[in-house]
Scaffold this motif. Sequence first.
Motif, mmCIF file in Angstrom:
data_model
loop_
_atom_site.group_PDB
_atom_site.id
_atom_site.type_symbol
_atom_site.label_atom_id
_atom_site.label_comp_id
_atom_site.label_asym_id
_atom_site.label_seq_id
_atom_site.Cartn_x
_atom_site.Cartn_y
_atom_site.Cartn_z
ATOM 1 N N ASN A 63 32.680 38.393 35.718
ATOM 2 C CA ASN A 63 31.826 37.474 36.457
ATOM 3 C C ASN A 63 32.597 36.263 36.971
ATOM 4 O O ASN A 63 32.300 35.733 38.048
ATOM 5 C CB ASN A 63 30.650 37.028 35.589
ATOM 6 C CG ASN A 63 29.665 38.154 35.334
ATOM 7 O OD1 ASN A 63 29.535 39.064 36.153
ATOM 8 N ND2 ASN A 63 28.978 38.107 34.205
ATOM 9 N N TYR A 64 33.596 35.826 36.206
ATOM 10 C CA TYR A 64 34.440 34.727 36.666
ATOM 11 C C TYR A 64 35.189 35.128 37.935
ATOM 12 O O TYR A 64 35.242 34.377 38.914
ATOM 13 C CB TYR A 64 35.433 34.339 35.573
ATOM 14 C CG TYR A 64 36.454 33.324 36.022
ATOM 15 C CD1 TYR A 64 36.112 31.984 36.191
ATOM 16 C CD2 TYR A 64 37.772 33.707 36.289
ATOM 17 C CE1 TYR A 64 37.050 31.051 36.609
ATOM 18 C CE2 TYR A 64 38.712 32.784 36.710
ATOM 19 C CZ TYR A 64 38.347 31.453 36.870
ATOM 20 O OH TYR A 64 39.281 30.541 37.301
ATOM 21 N N LEU A 65 35.752 36.332 37.932
ATOM 22 C CA LEU A 65 36.499 36.799 39.100
ATOM 23 C C LEU A 65 35.574 37.023 40.294
ATOM 24 O O LEU A 65 35.974 36.812 41.445
ATOM 25 C CB LEU A 65 37.248 38.091 38.767
ATOM 26 C CG LEU A 65 38.377 37.952 37.739
ATOM 27 C CD1 LEU A 65 39.019 39.311 37.473
ATOM 28 C CD2 LEU A 65 39.428 36.955 38.214
ATOM 29 N N LYS A 66 34.353 37.445 40.035
ATOM 30 C CA LYS A 66 33.394 37.624 41.132
ATOM 31 C C LYS A 66 33.179 36.326 41.889
ATOM 32 O O LYS A 66 33.015 36.319 43.109
ATOM 33 C CB LYS A 66 32.047 38.131 40.589
ATOM 34 C CG LYS A 66 31.997 39.613 40.312
ATOM 35 C CD LYS A 66 30.593 40.007 39.901
ATOM 36 C CE LYS A 66 30.469 41.512 39.690
ATOM 37 N NZ LYS A 66 29.087 41.913 39.319
ATOM 38 N N GLY A 67 33.169 35.210 41.163
ATOM 39 C CA GLY A 67 32.952 33.927 41.802
ATOM 40 C C GLY A 67 34.208 33.319 42.400
ATOM 41 O O GLY A 67 34.123 32.404 43.222
ATOM 42 N N ALA A 68 35.371 33.834 41.989
ATOM 43 C CA ALA A 68 36.629 33.220 42.418
ATOM 44 C C ALA A 68 37.360 33.997 43.509
ATOM 45 O O ALA A 68 38.257 33.458 44.153
ATOM 46 C CB ALA A 68 37.554 33.067 41.207
ATOM 47 N N LEU A 69 36.960 35.243 43.721
ATOM 48 C CA LEU A 69 37.667 36.095 44.675
ATOM 49 C C LEU A 69 36.747 36.513 45.819
ATOM 50 O O LEU A 69 35.524 36.538 45.650
ATOM 51 C CB LEU A 69 38.202 37.349 43.962
ATOM 52 C CG LEU A 69 39.186 37.096 42.820
ATOM 53 C CD1 LEU A 69 39.492 38.405 42.087
ATOM 54 C CD2 LEU A 69 40.469 36.450 43.326
#
Length: 207
Positions: free
Chosen positions: A69-75
């Motif tokens: 979920n962190y990567l979903k928001g950052a990429l």
Amino acid sequence: MKKIQEVIVVEGRYDKNALSQVVDATIITLNGFAVFNDKEKLAFLRRLAEKQGLIVLTDSDGAGFVLRNYLKGALPKDRVKQAYIPDIHGKERRKRAPGKEGKLGVEGMTPAVLLETLRRAGATFADESAAPPREPLTKADLFALGLTGGPDSAAKRRALLKRLDLPEHLNANGLLEAASLLYDRETFLAFASEACRNSPAFSEENR
């Protein structure tokens, strides 16, 4: 060994070692939660996403979903594909005890499961032609099935996720994303409707 165009992102080196035995691809490790404070790595992942596309492949436990979920928001969302391993309980050989949730991680999956997981995520295999576009599954479809917007929707989703052999931590958007990768719309609706009729989570609603 299958060659994949996208860069595959995994949690740690043991995941990378397991995956490198299955596919010929660039595999990047996050080193767990360390990525939260690693701005250089995040910038590097963004560049790779724009150039080649990324596939995020984390464990199916809670920690894996925090990273995902962190990567979903950052990429960039349009350059990232999500690959989900099934919930399989067990322990990796190198570990003395199972993880907190008792589930196998990416490193514990068989080569066949890993390959199918990547294929379902829409990985671009160098020796295969692209699949024809499919009619999209929508949030309205999930609502019509009672999987969103109702008091028992979460329980119904969990029951369906178990039938689909998908991670229990998937929310409604995650279910929509995963189901769209795995099934054409007609097949999913037929399967989900049947699961709804046979699942206690659904039958309780109709009492």
